[in-house]
Design a protein around this motif. Structure first.
Motif, PDB file in Angstrom:
ATOM      1  N   ALA A  60       0.824  -1.209   0.000  1.00  0.00           N
ATOM      2  CA  ALA A  60       0.000   0.000   0.000  1.00  0.00           C
ATOM      3  C   ALA A  60       0.858   1.260   0.000  1.00  0.00           C
ATOM      4  CB  ALA A  60      -0.921   0.009   1.222  1.00  0.00           C
ATOM      5  N   CYS A  63       3.513   2.533  -5.499  1.00  0.00           N
ATOM      6  CA  CYS A  63       2.652   2.480  -6.683  1.00  0.00           C
ATOM      7  C   CYS A  63       3.022   1.275  -7.532  1.00  0.00           C
ATOM      8  CB  CYS A  63       2.801   3.762  -7.508  1.00  0.00           C
ATOM      9  SG  CYS A  63       4.373   3.912  -8.407  1.00  0.00           S
ATOM     10  N   PRO A 150       1.942   5.939  -3.978  1.00  0.00           N
ATOM     11  CA  PRO A 150       0.852   5.003  -4.255  1.00  0.00           C
ATOM     12  C   PRO A 150      -0.509   5.662  -4.412  1.00  0.00           C
ATOM     13  CG  PRO A 150       1.268   5.047  -1.912  1.00  0.00           C
ATOM     14  CD  PRO A 150       2.293   5.967  -2.536  1.00  0.00           C
ATOM     15  N   ASP A 151      -0.594   6.966  -4.125  1.00  0.00           N
ATOM     16  CA  ASP A 151      -1.881   7.659  -4.084  1.00  0.00           C
ATOM     17  C   ASP A 151      -2.052   8.632  -5.241  1.00  0.00           C
ATOM     18  OD1 ASP A 151      -2.377   6.427  -1.572  1.00  0.00           O
ATOM     19  OD2 ASP A 151      -1.179   7.978  -0.593  1.00  0.00           O
ATOM     20  N   ASN A 197      -5.781   5.588  -2.586  1.00  0.00           N
ATOM     21  CA  ASN A 197      -4.775   4.561  -2.817  1.00  0.00           C
ATOM     22  C   ASN A 197      -5.184   3.727  -4.030  1.00  0.00           C
ATOM     23  OD1 ASN A 197      -3.498   1.722  -2.385  1.00  0.00           O
ATOM     24  ND2 ASN A 197      -2.356   3.066  -1.020  1.00  0.00           N
ATOM     25  N   GLU A 200      -5.355  -0.363  -3.647  1.00  0.00           N
ATOM     26  CA  GLU A 200      -6.495  -0.813  -2.856  1.00  0.00           C
ATOM     27  C   GLU A 200      -7.811  -0.577  -3.591  1.00  0.00           C
ATOM     28  OE1 GLU A 200      -5.993   1.285   0.806  1.00  0.00           O
ATOM     29  OE2 GLU A 200      -4.533  -0.152   1.602  1.00  0.00           O
TER      30      GLU A 200
END
Length: 214
Positions: A60, A63, A150-151, A197, A200
């Motif tokens: 998490a 990326c 990752p976001d 995220n 997810e």
């Protein structure tokens, strides 16, 4: 011992102190911290790994690309922001988000190469998501400092909703609801910005599609 020269006694004392602090700071303290982290923050201490169908599919905190074998983005998945985390020359199948090669472009906002790359990204996203350039947020066309963020921003996710819904044959409202569910607020209510995220969210999409048969 007292018969030894002063300088020798001082070196012996210093060596003893070195040994004591090596044991305390180099062995005991790290072991205690590892033990506490494994008990209190087990998930985070082990890399915030994400599993799907019993298999680890990523972290998490990092990326990953959702692309085909040629590096083309897959329409059925939300896409991360651009990533400069890639070796040069890039190995076959490595299109960014390489956790072994964290890197930024190091190009300023007025750099001609950066401007050209942003314009190319804007053109590609406008065609891929069927939106105007004015709707594309900055994080959709610029890489993070590490290249491994990752976001994405809620605005970035919003421009991708229609494309993902169409590719999966899902109602737009369901995809929007899923984005809202996986939108994280500011830390402690005031640090940073809201974020989504991507890994997810895409796993949740796969689960939703499996339930609906899409």
């Amino acid at each position: 011992m007292n018969r030894l020269p002063v300088i020798v006694r001082q070196h012996i004392a210093a060596f003893r102190i070195l040994l004591v602090f090596t044991v305390i700071c180099g062995l005991a303290y790290p072991l205690v911290m590892v033990g506490i982290s494994q008990v209190v923050f087990h998930h985070q201490a082990n890399g915030s790994m994400v599993s799907y169908h019993g298999h680890v599919v990523g972290s998490a905190l990092l990326c990953q690309e959702f692309a085909d074998a040629k590096g083309n983005p897959l329409p059925r998945y939300f896409q991360p922001r651009p990533s400069a985390a890639i070796p040069s020359p890039a190995p076959k199948g490595d299109y960014g988000c390489d956790p072994t090669f964290s890197s930024a472009t190091n190009l300023g906002p007025t750099n001609p190469a950066e401007i050209k790359a942003i314009q190319a990204q804007q053109k590609a996203i406008a065609a891929f998501d069927h939106v105007s350039v004015s709707q594309i947020p900055p994080d959709a066309v610029t890489a993070s400092a590490s290249g491994l963020d990752p976001d994405i921003s809620p605005r970035n996710a919003a421009i991708q909703v229609n494309r993902v819904a169409a590719a999966r044959h899902l109602p737009v409202s369901e995809v929007q609801a899923l984005v809202a569910k996986y939108t994280q607020g500011r830390q402690l209510g005031f640090l940073g910005e809201p974020a989504v995220n991507v890994l997810e969210l895409n796993i949740a999409l796969d689960q939703l599609s499996a339930k609906s048969g899409g």
